[in-house]
Design an enzyme around this catalytic site. Structure first.
Site, short mmCIF file in Angstrom:
data_model
loop_
_atom_site.label_atom_id
_atom_site.label_comp_id
_atom_site.label_asym_id
_atom_site.label_seq_id
_atom_site.Cartn_x
_atom_site.Cartn_y
_atom_site.Cartn_z
CG HIS A 146 2.96 8.48 -11.74
ND1 HIS A 146 3.92 9.65 -11.90
CD2 HIS A 146 2.10 8.95 -10.78
CE1 HIS A 146 3.63 10.45 -10.92
NE2 HIS A 146 2.39 10.26 -10.49
CG ASP A 179 2.67 -0.27 -6.45
OD1 ASP A 179 2.53 -0.24 -7.72
OD2 ASP A 179 3.01 0.49 -5.54
#
Ligand code: RIB
Ligand code: CA
Length: 313
Positions: A240, A10
């Protein structure tokens, strides 16, 4: 050894950096990008994915996927973290490519079925595309090589609620299906990603090493860093999504444990991941009845950020 992967994403500032690694690393064979809403709406996610492949000079299929969670209402995109355009609101070039005509779920099914036992799914956004693929082809669980999920938290607590990590919180129903499907799965969650801090010196190496792609990564990082300064009081960012690829290529930098995962889908703790270590007896067996998976618990954070900077530098 080369790792054939589908990268479900995303993008998103930290996603963009991970996509750059997937495009550049000689040990990764990037079969395609599949997109989801999350950090941005899904059309913007697809545009960003196409743009990153273009800037890297690579032709890689990009298949658009989930526009909303399976059950709950969609939360507004976190424009204060990633910018309204997902890349720190920097100015971006025109995109020339077009997405693959298939849905993300169909692309995953076709690609895995073409190479049974070989393909690793690396998912770094809300998990609707993997859930949809499982629904269309339940036998997928026996045909992927592994699923690597950046999401969740075992002992670290959450980043969007006291207990929930963003990707799981954004679609807990999809996450519950994906994390308990019984396929070989590794969870790369906040327990390790919060131990990795990419600072300005690392970013300067990446900017210098990647031409126009490096400029986009470095300029968008500046926006993302402001969020980390205010939210966590650190001078740098947690990469991340790159950590999922670091686990795939450099697993020796991580400590993992086997256990049973489950996801809280409703109520105050919505989006929390629960991890029952293998063999541990609790007051009732219910937390230990999901299939075994693997969770990352510790990491050599400095070595991971050095690996990221060296890969893109
Ligand atoms: O919690 C971190 C995750 O949520 C990452 O995938 C990041 O891109 C954000 O959306
Ligand atoms: Ca992401």
């Amino acid at each position: 050894m080369s790792h054939p992967i589908i990268f479900d994403t995303d993008p998103g500032v930290d996603d963009a950096q991970a996509i750059a690694i997937a495009l550049r690393h000689p040990e990764i064979e990037l079969l395609g990008l599949t997109t989801t809403y999350g950090n941005v709406d899904v059309a913007t996610a697809t545009r960003n994915a196409l743009l990153l492949t273009q800037l890297a000079g690579r032709e890689v299929p990009v298949a658009q996927g989930a526009a909303a969670p399976l059950v709950k209402a969609r939360h507004p995109a976190p424009a204060h973290i990633h910018g309204a355009n997902g890349l720190g609101d920097i100015s971006l070039p025109e995109v020339t490519g077009r997405p693959d005509p298939r849905s993300a779920a169909q692309f995953i099914i076709d690609t895995v079925n073409a190479r049974p036992g070989e393909v690793t799914l690396v998912a770094v956004g809300p998990l609707g595309n993997l859930a949809a693929a499982l629904q269309l082809d339940p036998a997928l669980t026996g045909k992927v090589k592994r699923v690597v999920v950046m999401g969740g938290s075992v002992y670290e607590g959450g980043n969007v609620t006291p207990v929930a990590e963003a990707n799981i919180f954004n679609d807990p129903d999809a996450a519950a299906r994906v994390l308990t499907a019984g396929w070989p799965l590794t969870l790369v969650g906040l327990d390790v990603t919060h131990r990795c801090v990419l600072d300005e010196a690392h970013m300067a190496r990446i900017a210098a090493g990647q031409g126009e792609l490096g400029r986009v990564l470095a300029d968008s990082y500046a926006f993302y860093r402001d969020f980390y300064r205010h939210a966590r009081g650190i001078d740098g960012c947690c990469p991340h999504d790159s950590c999922a690829l670091a686990w795939l290529l450099r697993p020796e930098l991580f400590t993992t444990a086997p256990g049973h995962l489950s996801v809280v889908t409703h109520g105050e703790a919505e989006g929390q991941t629960l991890f029952a270590p293998e063999g541990r007896a609790f007051i009732a067996p219910r937390w230990s009845q999901t299939p075994l998976a693997e969770a990352c618990l510790e990491v050599d954070g400095e070595a991971v950020v050095e690996w990221i900077a060296a890969t893109l530098g």
